[in-house]
Design a protein around this motif. Structure first.
Motif, PDB file in Angstrom:
ATOM      1  N   UNK A 440       0.807  -1.221   0.000  1.00 46.95           N
ATOM      2  CA  UNK A 440       0.000   0.000   0.000  1.00 46.95           C
ATOM      3  C   UNK A 440       0.838   1.268   0.000  1.00 46.95           C
ATOM      4  N   UNK A 441       2.035   1.210   0.573  1.00 44.81           N
ATOM      5  CA  UNK A 441       2.901   2.388   0.625  1.00 44.81           C
ATOM      6  C   UNK A 441       4.254   2.101  -0.015  1.00 44.81           C
ATOM      7  N   UNK A 442       4.290   1.146  -0.950  1.00 50.90           N
ATOM      8  CA  UNK A 442       5.511   0.773  -1.672  1.00 50.90           C
ATOM      9  C   UNK A 442       6.593   0.220  -0.745  1.00 50.90           C
ATOM     10  N   UNK A 443       6.176  -0.364   0.384  1.00 52.02           N
ATOM     11  CA  UNK A 443       7.160  -0.874   1.344  1.00 52.02           C
ATOM     12  C   UNK A 443       7.467  -2.354   1.158  1.00 52.02           C
ATOM     13  N   UNK A 444       6.818  -3.005   0.193  1.00 54.67           N
ATOM     14  CA  UNK A 444       7.255  -4.312  -0.234  1.00 54.67           C
ATOM     15  C   UNK A 444       6.822  -5.488   0.612  1.00 54.67           C
ATOM     16  N   UNK A 445       7.589  -6.571   0.473  1.00 61.82           N
ATOM     17  CA  UNK A 445       7.185  -7.893   0.944  1.00 61.82           C
ATOM     18  C   UNK A 445       7.075  -7.990   2.457  1.00 61.82           C
ATOM     19  N   UNK A 446       8.095  -7.539   3.183  1.00 57.44           N
ATOM     20  CA  UNK A 446       8.093  -7.768   4.623  1.00 57.44           C
ATOM     21  C   UNK A 446       6.904  -7.093   5.298  1.00 57.44           C
ATOM     22  N   UNK A 447       6.599  -5.885   4.863  1.00 57.99           N
ATOM     23  CA  UNK A 447       5.477  -5.194   5.481  1.00 57.99           C
ATOM     24  C   UNK A 447       4.156  -5.857   5.105  1.00 57.99           C
ATOM     25  N   UNK A 448       4.043  -6.350   3.869  1.00 59.30           N
ATOM     26  CA  UNK A 448       2.833  -7.094   3.502  1.00 59.30           C
ATOM     27  C   UNK A 448       2.689  -8.329   4.385  1.00 59.30           C
ATOM     28  N   UNK A 449       3.786  -9.010   4.587  1.00 57.44           N
ATOM     29  CA  UNK A 449       3.751 -10.211   5.429  1.00 57.44           C
ATOM     30  C   UNK A 449       3.339  -9.861   6.855  1.00 57.44           C
ATOM     31  N   UNK A 450       3.942  -8.834   7.423  1.00 56.17           N
ATOM     32  CA  UNK A 450       3.648  -8.472   8.806  1.00 56.17           C
ATOM     33  C   UNK A 450       2.234  -7.934   8.972  1.00 56.17           C
ATOM     34  N   UNK A 451       1.746  -7.232   7.981  1.00 59.90           N
ATOM     35  CA  UNK A 451       0.427  -6.623   8.082  1.00 59.90           C
ATOM     36  C   UNK A 451      -0.697  -7.610   7.809  1.00 59.90           C
ATOM     37  N   UNK A 452      -0.529  -8.482   6.816  1.00 53.34           N
ATOM     38  CA  UNK A 452      -1.647  -9.334   6.400  1.00 53.34           C
ATOM     39  C   UNK A 452      -1.276 -10.789   6.161  1.00 53.34           C
ATOM     40  N   UNK A 453       0.032 -11.092   6.046  1.00 52.88           N
ATOM     41  CA  UNK A 453       0.466 -12.470   5.868  1.00 52.88           C
ATOM     42  C   UNK A 453       0.155 -13.050   4.511  1.00 52.88           C
ATOM     43  N   UNK A 454      -0.084 -12.215   3.508  1.00 58.69           N
ATOM     44  CA  UNK A 454      -0.453 -12.711   2.189  1.00 58.69           C
ATOM     45  C   UNK A 454      -0.212 -11.618   1.160  1.00 58.69           C
ATOM     46  N   UNK A 455      -0.428 -11.981  -0.123  1.00 58.14           N
ATOM     47  CA  UNK A 455      -0.396 -10.989  -1.188  1.00 58.14           C
ATOM     48  C   UNK A 455       0.928 -10.848  -1.896  1.00 58.14           C
ATOM     49  N   UNK A 456       1.794 -11.883  -1.860  1.00 52.84           N
ATOM     50  CA  UNK A 456       3.119 -11.745  -2.447  1.00 52.84           C
ATOM     51  C   UNK A 456       3.613 -13.076  -3.006  1.00 52.84           C
ATOM     52  N   UNK A 457       4.633 -12.976  -3.857  1.00 47.54           N
ATOM     53  CA  UNK A 457       5.323 -14.153  -4.399  1.00 47.54           C
ATOM     54  C   UNK A 457       6.804 -13.832  -4.505  1.00 47.54           C
ATOM     55  N   UNK A 458       7.649 -14.696  -3.964  1.00 50.22           N
ATOM     56  CA  UNK A 458       9.092 -14.610  -4.154  1.00 50.22           C
ATOM     57  C   UNK A 458       9.413 -15.439  -5.388  1.00 50.22           C
ATOM     58  N   UNK A 459       9.811 -14.783  -6.458  1.00 50.05           N
ATOM     59  CA  UNK A 459       9.935 -15.460  -7.753  1.00 50.05           C
ATOM     60  C   UNK A 459      11.166 -16.351  -7.818  1.00 50.05           C
ATOM     61  N   UNK A 460      10.921 -17.619  -8.071  1.00 47.00           N
ATOM     62  CA  UNK A 460      11.992 -18.586  -8.288  1.00 47.00           C
ATOM     63  C   UNK A 460      11.853 -19.222  -9.671  1.00 47.00           C
ATOM     64  N   UNK A 461      11.159 -18.530 -10.576  1.00 46.26           N
ATOM     65  CA  UNK A 461      11.095 -19.015 -11.958  1.00 46.26           C
ATOM     66  C   UNK A 461       9.741 -18.956 -12.627  1.00 46.26           C
ATOM     67  N   UNK A 462       8.661 -18.973 -11.855  1.00 42.76           N
ATOM     68  CA  UNK A 462       7.327 -19.032 -12.462  1.00 42.76           C
ATOM     69  C   UNK A 462       7.001 -17.778 -13.264  1.00 42.76           C
TER      70      UNK A 462
END
Length: 600
Positions: A440-462
């Motif tokens: 929501x504020x361009x703060x990326x993965x860690x904040x998404x994880x801490x705030x909601x625990x969802x909504x992201x993908x760490x790309x390993x090829x897909x």
């Protein structure tokens, strides 16, 4: 002369702080803090996990807790030196309280405290038997009644939960429950783990076969037994499963596998739980004083209910039940969702020769694994960090020393750098129709994880498969209904399907509490996870810490434990100390117990 070297600045300030606190003078102590100060306390002062924001909150906490805590002997930590860079002085610190020894981290700005982290390192008189205090093991001399280690261990395993009650029962035998049980074992707290799967590690073994850790090895160690130096950077699921099984055995944990927890209730008068489990086809009643739900955020799958699911002739299941891709070569697969599991499953199905379509209902934050490693984690969790003297314990504390209120300010530059570095990658994804966001504020993965625990993908090829169309994509649509051989999307598109995978995430740990105990208790405790940031899926008001995690809840004797491997490892120390103190009768007056703003 005033010592202006970093050590002198810290030593002078700590002496003034020590004097003010010893004199039980919160006002004098608060004058040593910046106006925009933060004091994050992990158990040492508050018997809670609590951040005080601003001088008023610091003053209120000290006024309430100084008489009981009686802090003293503030000093730079043994073997450490303060440092100074960009106008900020930092130092590791030690201190004592009436009942504990503490360790922490300090940042000074303009000569005053900007951030202060205080943690309980150990309880006086109840230290772990480590190092010079490790147990002898062998019993030298002659004793006709001597029992071997195996005989004593077998007797303990046979008694606990049958003829002798555990003080603590942990529901969930994944990495969280196992790590906490290991800490409690070292503290002498009789603990029993209840796990529905047969063996430790099965919660990993039974997931789709391509699953591996997306976090690097330095981030994922368990308490006491770090992974060996030749352990892979990203561990496959079955390797993790075997490690957890080995860990449970060598740490001598009392682990009841193939055991289902059926119900639990709390007796306020007795201050104990009644926990009914089914083991070997018979019900057993346990009466622990403390109940820990370590079921993780993936314990309760969100299984949707769409029109026509009963008519569909193909296979359909939640991602947590996905067996892998082997049976679907040449078949048409539709995966509903666009986060980690959805990407992993889509990629594995494509590799196996399936025709795969991902249905993306809302935007997803994506970050390439190597960019996250190099720009996001390397300073704290990497081989170079280890060489620089940043142990896992220090890395955990450095991360913990940044208050959640300002953590996003440190994350935004990192993800801006990642966006610039991987601009072509993101352009390719968007050109394929993939909906991206950066939080929501361009703060990326860690904040998404801490705030909601969802909504992201760490790309390993897909993502490459999506960008070039090998994994087909339907975005900004939802699933409306199923027919016998297809799914119908909200834009009217009909996708033929032999397989539908619902990568639709998981419910709150609060929902597990409702099923196991009661809806009343779940409502009394309130929402689990999130910070109150008033961002997507994390409603306000601001709470400053993870809701209900690793700390006292509104229900006496009920605790929530889990998170990723890093959080499970780090916070298990502080949860274990809270449980040990209660078992030993140490006064544990909780300051700032979390109010309930959201039921789920």
């Amino acid at each position: 002369m005033l010592d202006t070297a970093p050590n002198g600045k810290v030593t002078t300030l700590l002496a003034l702080l020590d004097e003010a606190l010893s004199a039980n003078d919160p006002d004098r102590a608060v004058e040593l803090f910046q106006t925009d100060c933060y004091w994050r306390d992990l158990v040492a002062f508050t018997w809670n996990i609590k951040t005080m924001e601003g001088k008023d909150q610091v003053r209120d906490m000290l006024a309430a807790r100084l008489a009981d805590t009686r802090p003293s002997n503030w000093r730079i930590a043994d073997g450490e030196d303060a440092t100074e860079a960009d106008g900020i002085v930092e130092s590791w610190i030690q201190f004592d309280t009436a009942v504990a020894r503490g360790f922490g981290h300090l940042r000074l700005k303009d000569g005053r405290i900007w951030t202060l982290l205080t943690t309980m390192a150990e309880l006086k008189g109840f230290e772990e038997p480590l190092g010079f205090d490790r147990p002898m093991g062998a019993r030298h001399g002659v004793d006709p009644t001597r029992k071997t280690w195996k005989e004593e261990r077998d007797a303990e395993a046979a008694e606990l939960g049958i003829s002798r009650q555990p003080y603590c029962v942990i529901i969930g035998g994944g990495q969280g429950g196992i790590g906490l049980a290991a800490r409690l074992r070292q503290l002498g707290v009789p603990t029993l783990i209840i796990e529905k799967n047969e063996r430790p590690g099965d919660s990993w073994r039974k997931r789709y076969k391509s699953l591996c850790l997306h976090d690097p090895v330095w981030y994922d160690h368990l308490p006491y037994l770090p992974f060996p130096p030749n352990w892979p950077v990203f561990a496959p699921k079955d390797k993790i499963g075997d490690w957890l099984e080995m860990y449970a055995k060598v740490m001598e944990l009392n682990y009841w596998g193939s055991t289902v927890c059926k119900r639990a209730s709390y007796d306020e008068a007795k201050q104990e739980w009644t926990v009914v489990v089914e083991r070997d086809c018979q019900e057993i009643t346990l009466t622990p004083k403390q109940l820990v739900l370590a079921t993780g955020m993936s314990a309760k799958p969100n299984m949707p209910n769409f029109e026509g699911m009963d008519l569909f002739k193909g296979d359909q299941h939640h991602s947590s039940q996905h067996p892998g891709p082997d049976a679907y070569k040449g078949k048409k697969a539709v995966v509903i969702g666009s986060n980690n599991s959805a990407h992993d499953i889509c990629a594995a199905l494509w590799e196996a020769g399936a025709d795969v379509t991902m249905v993306q209902r809302s935007s997803t934050h994506v970050v390439k694994s190597d960019s996250l490693m190099e720009l996001g984690l390397s300073a704290l969790y990497s081989e170079q960090a280890v060489k620089n003297g940043i142990t896992t314990a220090k890395a955990d504390l450095i991360f913990a020393s940044l208050p959640y209120k300002i953590l996003h300010e440190f994350q935004i530059p990192v993800y801006n750098a990642i966006r610039e570095r991987d601009a072509d990658f993101y352009r390719r994804l968007e050109a394929a129709g993939f909906m991206l966001d950066y939080g929501d504020d361009d703060s990326g993965l860690f904040m998404k994880y801490l705030r909601r625990g969802s909504g992201y993908y760490i790309d390993v090829g897909a993502c490459d498969l999506i960008a070039d169309g090998r994994i087909k994509l339907k975005s900004n649509v939802g699933l409306t209904r199923l027919t016998e051989h297809s799914v119908i999307l909200s834009d009217g598109t009909e996708l033929p399907a032999d397989l539908v995978v619902y990568a639709t995430g998981y419910g709150s740990m609060n929902g597990f509490a409702a099923d196991l105990i009661s809806q009343d208790v779940a409502d009394k405790v309130g929402k689990v996870w999130g910070l109150g940031s008033n961002t997507t899926k994390d409603p306000g008001p601001w709470e400053g810490e993870q809701r209900n995690m690793w700390k006292p809840t509104q229900q006496d004797g009920l605790w929530f434990h889990g998170g990723n491997l890093h959080q499970s490892r780090h916070y298990s120390q502080f949860l274990a100390l809270q449980l040990k103190a209660r078992m030993e009768g140490v006064p544990t007056l909780v300051y700032g117990r979390q109010a309930v703003h959201h039921l789920n």
